[in-house]
Design a protein around this motif. Structure first.
Motif, PDB file in Angstrom:
ATOM      1  N   THR A 122       0.831  -1.194   0.000  1.00  0.00           N
ATOM      2  CA  THR A 122       0.000   0.000   0.000  1.00  0.00           C
ATOM      3  C   THR A 122       0.872   1.254   0.000  1.00  0.00           C
ATOM      4  O   THR A 122       0.488   2.268  -0.578  1.00  0.00           O
ATOM      5  CB  THR A 122      -0.955   0.029   1.202  1.00  0.00           C
ATOM      6  N   GLU A 123       2.042   1.189   0.599  1.00  0.00           N
ATOM      7  CA  GLU A 123       2.964   2.335   0.587  1.00  0.00           C
ATOM      8  C   GLU A 123       3.402   2.648  -0.834  1.00  0.00           C
ATOM      9  O   GLU A 123       3.457   3.806  -1.234  1.00  0.00           O
ATOM     10  CB  GLU A 123       4.198   2.034   1.441  1.00  0.00           C
ATOM     11  N   GLU A 124       3.715   1.618  -1.609  1.00  0.00           N
ATOM     12  CA  GLU A 124       4.129   1.823  -3.002  1.00  0.00           C
ATOM     13  C   GLU A 124       2.988   2.421  -3.827  1.00  0.00           C
ATOM     14  O   GLU A 124       3.202   3.320  -4.637  1.00  0.00           O
ATOM     15  CB  GLU A 124       4.605   0.506  -3.623  1.00  0.00           C
ATOM     16  N   ILE A 125       1.790   1.928  -3.606  1.00  0.00           N
ATOM     17  CA  ILE A 125       0.626   2.471  -4.317  1.00  0.00           C
ATOM     18  C   ILE A 125       0.442   3.939  -3.933  1.00  0.00           C
ATOM     19  O   ILE A 125       0.192   4.790  -4.782  1.00  0.00           O
ATOM     20  CB  ILE A 125      -0.645   1.664  -4.003  1.00  0.00           C
ATOM     21  N   LYS A 126       0.598   4.225  -2.649  1.00  0.00           N
ATOM     22  CA  LYS A 126       0.427   5.596  -2.159  1.00  0.00           C
ATOM     23  C   LYS A 126       1.421   6.529  -2.863  1.00  0.00           C
ATOM     24  O   LYS A 126       1.044   7.612  -3.315  1.00  0.00           O
ATOM     25  CB  LYS A 126       0.632   5.639  -0.649  1.00  0.00           C
ATOM     26  N   GLU A 127       2.668   6.121  -2.962  1.00  0.00           N
ATOM     27  CA  GLU A 127       3.689   6.957  -3.615  1.00  0.00           C
ATOM     28  C   GLU A 127       3.331   7.218  -5.079  1.00  0.00           C
ATOM     29  O   GLU A 127       3.421   8.351  -5.553  1.00  0.00           O
ATOM     30  CB  GLU A 127       5.052   6.274  -3.531  1.00  0.00           C
ATOM     31  N   ILE A 128       2.920   6.186  -5.780  1.00  0.00           N
ATOM     32  CA  ILE A 128       2.570   6.318  -7.198  1.00  0.00           C
ATOM     33  C   ILE A 128       1.380   7.255  -7.374  1.00  0.00           C
ATOM     34  O   ILE A 128       1.381   8.153  -8.206  1.00  0.00           O
ATOM     35  CB  ILE A 128       2.273   4.932  -7.820  1.00  0.00           C
ATOM     36  N   VAL A 129       0.365   7.039  -6.543  1.00  0.00           N
ATOM     37  CA  VAL A 129      -0.861   7.839  -6.647  1.00  0.00           C
ATOM     38  C   VAL A 129      -0.586   9.294  -6.308  1.00  0.00           C
ATOM     39  O   VAL A 129      -1.069  10.204  -6.987  1.00  0.00           O
ATOM     40  CB  VAL A 129      -1.966   7.239  -5.746  1.00  0.00           C
ATOM     41  N   GLU A 130       0.217   9.544  -5.277  1.00  0.00           N
ATOM     42  CA  GLU A 130       0.512  10.923  -4.888  1.00  0.00           C
ATOM     43  C   GLU A 130       1.251  11.663  -5.996  1.00  0.00           C
ATOM     44  O   GLU A 130       1.063  12.862  -6.187  1.00  0.00           O
ATOM     45  CB  GLU A 130       1.316  10.949  -3.587  1.00  0.00           C
ATOM     46  N   LYS A 131       2.081  10.965  -6.731  1.00  0.00           N
ATOM     47  CA  LYS A 131       2.796  11.592  -7.837  1.00  0.00           C
ATOM     48  C   LYS A 131       1.853  11.898  -9.006  1.00  0.00           C
ATOM     49  O   LYS A 131       2.027  12.878  -9.705  1.00  0.00           O
ATOM     50  CB  LYS A 131       3.934  10.683  -8.320  1.00  0.00           C
ATOM     51  N   ALA A 132       0.869  11.039  -9.211  1.00  0.00           N
ATOM     52  CA  ALA A 132       0.001  11.161 -10.386  1.00  0.00           C
ATOM     53  C   ALA A 132      -1.237  12.022 -10.145  1.00  0.00           C
ATOM     54  O   ALA A 132      -1.755  12.626 -11.079  1.00  0.00           O
ATOM     55  CB  ALA A 132      -0.429   9.779 -10.854  1.00  0.00           C
ATOM     56  N   LEU A 133      -1.727  12.095  -8.923  1.00  0.00           N
ATOM     57  CA  LEU A 133      -2.992  12.782  -8.656  1.00  0.00           C
ATOM     58  C   LEU A 133      -2.818  13.867  -7.602  1.00  0.00           C
ATOM     59  O   LEU A 133      -1.804  13.943  -6.922  1.00  0.00           O
ATOM     60  CB  LEU A 133      -4.034  11.768  -8.164  1.00  0.00           C
ATOM     61  N   SER A 134      -3.869  14.644  -7.448  1.00  0.00           N
ATOM     62  CA  SER A 134      -3.862  15.647  -6.382  1.00  0.00           C
ATOM     63  C   SER A 134      -3.925  14.934  -5.032  1.00  0.00           C
ATOM     64  O   SER A 134      -4.268  13.762  -4.946  1.00  0.00           O
ATOM     65  CB  SER A 134      -5.064  16.576  -6.537  1.00  0.00           C
ATOM     66  N   ARG A 135      -3.615  15.663  -3.976  1.00  0.00           N
ATOM     67  CA  ARG A 135      -3.583  15.093  -2.609  1.00  0.00           C
ATOM     68  C   ARG A 135      -4.929  14.475  -2.231  1.00  0.00           C
ATOM     69  O   ARG A 135      -4.984  13.381  -1.705  1.00  0.00           O
ATOM     70  CB  ARG A 135      -3.188  16.192  -1.626  1.00  0.00           C
ATOM     71  N   ARG A 136      -6.031  15.185  -2.507  1.00  0.00           N
ATOM     72  CA  ARG A 136      -7.363  14.705  -2.124  1.00  0.00           C
ATOM     73  C   ARG A 136      -7.704  13.412  -2.864  1.00  0.00           C
ATOM     74  O   ARG A 136      -8.145  12.438  -2.270  1.00  0.00           O
ATOM     75  CB  ARG A 136      -8.413  15.781  -2.403  1.00  0.00           C
ATOM     76  N   GLU A 137      -7.487  13.394  -4.169  1.00  0.00           N
ATOM     77  CA  GLU A 137      -7.764  12.189  -4.953  1.00  0.00           C
ATOM     78  C   GLU A 137      -6.835  11.068  -4.528  1.00  0.00           C
ATOM     79  O   GLU A 137      -7.229   9.909  -4.460  1.00  0.00           O
ATOM     80  CB  GLU A 137      -7.591  12.476  -6.448  1.00  0.00           C
ATOM     81  N   GLY A 138      -5.609  11.422  -4.236  1.00  0.00           N
ATOM     82  CA  GLY A 138      -4.623  10.423  -3.805  1.00  0.00           C
ATOM     83  C   GLY A 138      -5.025   9.747  -2.510  1.00  0.00           C
ATOM     84  O   GLY A 138      -4.910   8.536  -2.362  1.00  0.00           O
ATOM     85  N   ASP A 139      -5.497  10.540  -1.545  1.00  0.00           N
ATOM     86  CA  ASP A 139      -5.942   9.961  -0.268  1.00  0.00           C
ATOM     87  C   ASP A 139      -7.088   8.979  -0.484  1.00  0.00           C
ATOM     88  O   ASP A 139      -7.138   7.917   0.130  1.00  0.00           O
ATOM     89  CB  ASP A 139      -6.381  11.071   0.699  1.00  0.00           C
ATOM     90  N   TYR A 140      -8.008   9.333  -1.370  1.00  0.00           N
ATOM     91  CA  TYR A 140      -9.138   8.448  -1.664  1.00  0.00           C
ATOM     92  C   TYR A 140      -8.640   7.134  -2.258  1.00  0.00           C
ATOM     93  O   TYR A 140      -9.048   6.054  -1.835  1.00  0.00           O
ATOM     94  CB  TYR A 140     -10.117   9.126  -2.622  1.00  0.00           C
ATOM     95  N   ILE A 141      -7.749   7.213  -3.225  1.00  0.00           N
ATOM     96  CA  ILE A 141      -7.232   6.016  -3.894  1.00  0.00           C
ATOM     97  C   ILE A 141      -6.469   5.141  -2.913  1.00  0.00           C
ATOM     98  O   ILE A 141      -6.615   3.923  -2.901  1.00  0.00           O
ATOM     99  CB  ILE A 141      -6.334   6.399  -5.104  1.00  0.00           C
TER     100      ILE A 141
END
Length: 120
Positions: free
Chosen positions: A16-35
């Motif tokens: 989940t940490e790896e997914i979090k890093e990828i998502v935070e780079k690709a999306l805004s903070r709010r969308e990233g937290d949701y993902i």
């Protein structure tokens, strides 16, 4: 959600940490937290599903073991001189329905050939 389910199913060892890093780079903070929350939820569901599958497999193995023991007991009482020949073939069977049929047949069998006929 569908994309995450797909990714988690094809990529082994993703945390989940790896997914979090990828998502935070690709999306805004709010969308990233949701993902990330969604990814954690899906990851935890996978753990629960794995436990359930393990319990089911354990129960099946337990039933097979019990049926094999019952068959061995029945054979030792009814056909003690044939037990080793028959049991060596029966030990290879993992189909619960076939094992139940063998167990039921032992009750009324007049010879070991009736049991051996079920093995083919």
């Amino acid at each position: 959600e569908t994309v995450l389910r797909y990714l988690l199913s094809i990529v082994e060892g993703v945390t989940t940490e790896e997914i979090k890093e990828i998502v935070e780079k690709a999306l805004s903070r709010r969308e990233g937290d949701y993902i990330v929350t969604l990814a954690e939820k899906l990851h935890n569901e996978g753990k629960v599903e794995g436990k359930i599958e393990g319990k089911i497999e354990g129960k099946i193995e337990g039933k097979i073991e019990g049926l094999l023991e019952a068959i061995e007991l029945g054979m030792s009482l009814k056909f003690p001189d044939k037990i080793y020949a028959v049991m060596s073939s029966i030990q290879k069977i993992s189909d619960i329905n076939v094992l139940r049929q063998i167990m039921d047949t032992i009750k009324s069998a007049r010879s070991d050939s009736e049991i051996m006929a079920l093995l083919h």
